[in-house]
Design an enzyme around this catalytic site. Structure first.
Site, PDB file in Angstrom:
ATOM      1  N   ASP A   1       2.049 -15.491   6.480  1.00 56.00           N
ATOM      2  CA  ASP A   1       1.699 -16.902   6.305  1.00 56.00           C
ATOM      3  C   ASP A   1       1.507 -17.334   4.674  1.00 56.00           C
ATOM      4  OD1 ASP A   1       1.164 -17.238   8.959  1.00 56.00           O
ATOM      5  OD2 ASP A   1      -1.065 -17.197   8.895  1.00 56.00           O
TER       6      ASP A   1
ATOM      7  N   HIS B   1       4.207  -4.675   9.151  1.00 50.41           N
ATOM      8  CA  HIS B   1       4.095  -4.451  10.507  1.00 50.41           C
ATOM      9  C   HIS B   1       2.946  -5.027  11.173  1.00 50.41           C
ATOM     10  CE1 HIS B   1       7.286  -1.775   9.273  1.00 50.41           C
ATOM     11  NE2 HIS B   1       6.551  -0.816   8.634  1.00 50.41           N
TER      12      HIS B   1
ATOM     13  N   HIS C   1      12.933  -2.583   1.770  1.00 45.12           N
ATOM     14  CA  HIS C   1      12.169  -1.214   2.090  1.00 45.12           C
ATOM     15  C   HIS C   1      13.179  -0.117   1.682  1.00 45.12           C
ATOM     16  CE1 HIS C   1       9.199  -3.310   4.670  1.00 45.12           C
ATOM     17  NE2 HIS C   1      10.169  -3.990   5.073  1.00 45.12           N
ATOM     18  N   LEU C   2      12.332   0.878   1.237  1.00 48.85           N
ATOM     19  CA  LEU C   2      13.277   2.143   0.818  1.00 48.85           C
ATOM     20  C   LEU C   2      13.867   2.847   1.907  1.00 48.85           C
ATOM     21  CD1 LEU C   2      10.329   3.150  -1.197  1.00 48.85           C
ATOM     22  CD2 LEU C   2      12.655   3.024  -2.420  1.00 48.85           C
ATOM     23  N   SER C   3      13.168   2.861   3.264  1.00 51.17           N
ATOM     24  CA  SER C   3      13.657   3.486   4.337  1.00 51.17           C
ATOM     25  C   SER C   3      14.151   2.606   5.269  1.00 51.17           C
ATOM     26  CB  SER C   3      12.680   4.619   4.752  1.00 51.17           C
ATOM     27  OG  SER C   3      11.585   3.515   5.497  1.00 51.17           O
TER      28      SER C   3
ATOM     29  N   ARG D   1       7.739   0.782  13.286  1.00 52.50           N
ATOM     30  CA  ARG D   1       8.099   0.267  12.035  1.00 52.50           C
ATOM     31  C   ARG D   1       9.292  -0.879  12.279  1.00 52.50           C
ATOM     32  NH1 ARG D   1       5.490   3.576   8.335  1.00 52.50           N
ATOM     33  NH2 ARG D   1       5.258   5.622   9.305  1.00 52.50           N
TER      34      ARG D   1
ATOM     35  N   PRO E   1       0.912  -1.180   0.069  1.00 52.27           N
ATOM     36  CA  PRO E   1       0.131  -0.021  -0.101  1.00 52.27           C
ATOM     37  C   PRO E   1       0.727   1.134   0.032  1.00 52.27           C
ATOM     38  CG  PRO E   1      -0.191  -1.082   1.957  1.00 52.27           C
ATOM     39  CD  PRO E   1       0.482  -1.991   1.200  1.00 52.27           C
ATOM     40  N   ASN E   2       0.281   2.027  -0.685  1.00 44.47           N
ATOM     41  CA  ASN E   2       0.873   3.652  -0.837  1.00 44.47           C
ATOM     42  C   ASN E   2       2.261   3.812  -1.706  1.00 44.47           C
ATOM     43  OD1 ASN E   2      -1.304   4.791   0.832  1.00 44.47           O
ATOM     44  ND2 ASN E   2      -0.270   3.752   2.306  1.00 44.47           N
TER      45      ASN E   2
ATOM     46  N   ARG F   1       4.536  11.115  -2.194  1.00 47.55           N
ATOM     47  CA  ARG F   1       4.472  10.864  -0.809  1.00 47.55           C
ATOM     48  C   ARG F   1       5.978  11.118   0.039  1.00 47.55           C
ATOM     49  NH1 ARG F   1       4.759   4.383   1.128  1.00 47.55           N
ATOM     50  NH2 ARG F   1       4.279   5.361   3.103  1.00 47.55           N
TER      51      ARG F   1
ATOM     52  N   TYR G   1      11.174   9.007   1.165  1.00 50.86           N
ATOM     53  CA  TYR G   1      11.186   8.032   0.134  1.00 50.86           C
ATOM     54  C   TYR G   1      11.927   8.370  -0.891  1.00 50.86           C
ATOM     55  CZ  TYR G   1       7.923   5.681   3.429  1.00 50.86           C
ATOM     56  OH  TYR G   1       7.446   5.176   4.602  1.00 50.86           O
TER      57      TYR G   1
ATOM     58  N   ALA H   1       3.194  -0.939   4.714  1.00 52.79           N
ATOM     59  CA  ALA H   1       2.661  -0.809   6.160  1.00 52.79           C
ATOM     60  C   ALA H   1       2.470  -2.255   6.733  1.00 52.79           C
ATOM     61  CB  ALA H   1       1.591   0.087   6.246  1.00 52.79           C
TER      62      ALA H   1
ATOM     63  N   ASN I   1       7.740  -5.587  -1.354  1.00 51.68           N
ATOM     64  CA  ASN I   1       7.858  -4.597  -0.292  1.00 51.68           C
ATOM     65  C   ASN I   1       6.389  -4.499   0.402  1.00 51.68           C
ATOM     66  OD1 ASN I   1       8.009  -2.147   1.300  1.00 51.68           O
ATOM     67  ND2 ASN I   1       8.998  -1.039  -0.062  1.00 51.68           N
TER      68      ASN I   1
ATOM     69  N   ARG J   1      13.402   4.279  12.481  1.00 60.09           N
ATOM     70  CA  ARG J   1      12.079   5.358  12.367  1.00 60.09           C
ATOM     71  C   ARG J   1      11.276   4.957  13.741  1.00 60.09           C
ATOM     72  NH1 ARG J   1       9.554   4.878   6.823  1.00 60.09           N
ATOM     73  NH2 ARG J   1       8.242   6.528   7.428  1.00 60.09           N
TER      74      ARG J   1
ATOM     75  N   GLU K   1      12.610  -9.368   1.168  1.00 57.04           N
ATOM     76  CA  GLU K   1      11.819  -8.184   1.413  1.00 57.04           C
ATOM     77  C   GLU K   1      12.578  -7.010   1.429  1.00 57.04           C
ATOM     78  OE1 GLU K   1       9.486  -8.583   5.372  1.00 57.04           O
ATOM     79  OE2 GLU K   1      10.286  -6.691   5.940  1.00 57.04           O
TER      80      GLU K   1
HETATM   81  C1  DQA Z   1       8.378   0.859   3.740  1.00 57.86           C
HETATM   82  C2  DQA Z   1       8.470   1.287   5.014  1.00 57.86           C
HETATM   83  C3  DQA Z   1       7.101   1.101   5.810  1.00 57.86           C
HETATM   84  O1  DQA Z   1       7.296   1.185   7.188  1.00 57.86           O
HETATM   85  C4  DQA Z   1       6.116   2.246   5.428  1.00 57.86           C
HETATM   86  O2  DQA Z   1       4.670   1.657   5.828  1.00 57.86           O
HETATM   87  C5  DQA Z   1       5.839   2.201   3.874  1.00 57.86           C
HETATM   88  C6  DQA Z   1       7.449   2.033   3.158  1.00 57.86           C
HETATM   89  C7  DQA Z   1       9.586   1.426   2.954  1.00 57.86           C
HETATM   90  O3  DQA Z   1       9.727   1.020   1.910  1.00 57.86           O
HETATM   91  O4  DQA Z   1      10.333   2.048   3.300  1.00 57.86           O
HETATM   92  O5  DQA Z   1       4.828   2.274   3.365  1.00 57.86           O
HETATM   93  O6  DQA Z   1       8.127  -0.212   3.420  1.00 57.86           O
END
Ligand code: DQA
Length: 164
Positions: free
Chosen positions: A86, A79, A99-101, A110, A9-10, A17, A22, A76, A73, A106, A97
């Site tokens: 599963d 977490h 993550h950008l950040s 997270r 998501p997002n 964003r 990011y 959210a 990725n 953080r 897996e």
């Molecule tokens: C994220 C980190 C997550 O905590 C956050 O909810 C995201 C992006 C990242 O790529 O850094 O949406 O997965």
């Protein structure tokens, strides 16, 4: 060999964003870079993004018999989602897996990933370059799995010859 890239998501909002976290790059541009790397390495690649947990679960399940590796990725859902964890666990396809950040630098919520323990590994904190590293990792893992399968098949063939 085929990799499926699953974005949570997002992530469709990248470029818009929270650029200070990011960065300015759009998801499409990240995917174009990954596609170029895949082509250079003779890997088939497909991309999927959804804001819905169930759709992500469905896409992971569809990878069965289709993909040799998954890059995810979960955003959210990393977490919170036992369902995505599963699904990754159920398909038994090597998964990286991303993550950008740097989620560990953080907010506390997270700093826990429900999904990472069922993945081969996690890469976090390098911006779009995290995805490039995930590509290198998944190609390496897929090659190792392929080599192992081929060795097993050769051994079985040898065994069959000896038994005849
Ligand atoms: C994220 C980190 C997550 O905590 C956050 O909810 C995201 C992006 C990242 O790529 O850094 O949406 O997965």
């Amino acid at each position: 060999m085929k990799v499926v890239v699953i974005q949570g998501p997002n992530l469709n909002m990248l470029g818009h964003r929270e650029q200070s976290i990011y960065g300015p790059m759009k998801l499409e541009d990240i995917h174009n870079q990954m596609r170029a790397f895949a082509e250079q390495n003779g890997i088939e690649i497909e991309f999927f993004q959804s804001n819905l947990e169930g759709e992500i679960v469905d896409r992971i399940q569809e990878c069965l018999g289709e993909a040799d590796g998954i890059i995810i990725n979960p955003a959210a859902y990393t977490h919170t989602s036992i369902a995505i964890r599963d699904a990754i666990s159920a398909v038994q396809i090597p998964t990286v897996e991303v993550h950008l950040s740097n989620v560990y630098a953080r907010e506390e919520f997270r700093q826990k990933s429900l999904t990472a323990p069922v993945c081969a590994g996690q890469i976090a904190g390098f911006g779009p370059f995290s995805y490039h590293m995930a590509m290198i990792a998944i190609v390496q893992i897929m090659n190792e799995v392929k080599a192992m399968r081929e060795a097993q098949q050769a051994q079985q063939a040898q065994q069959a010859l000896q038994n005849n």
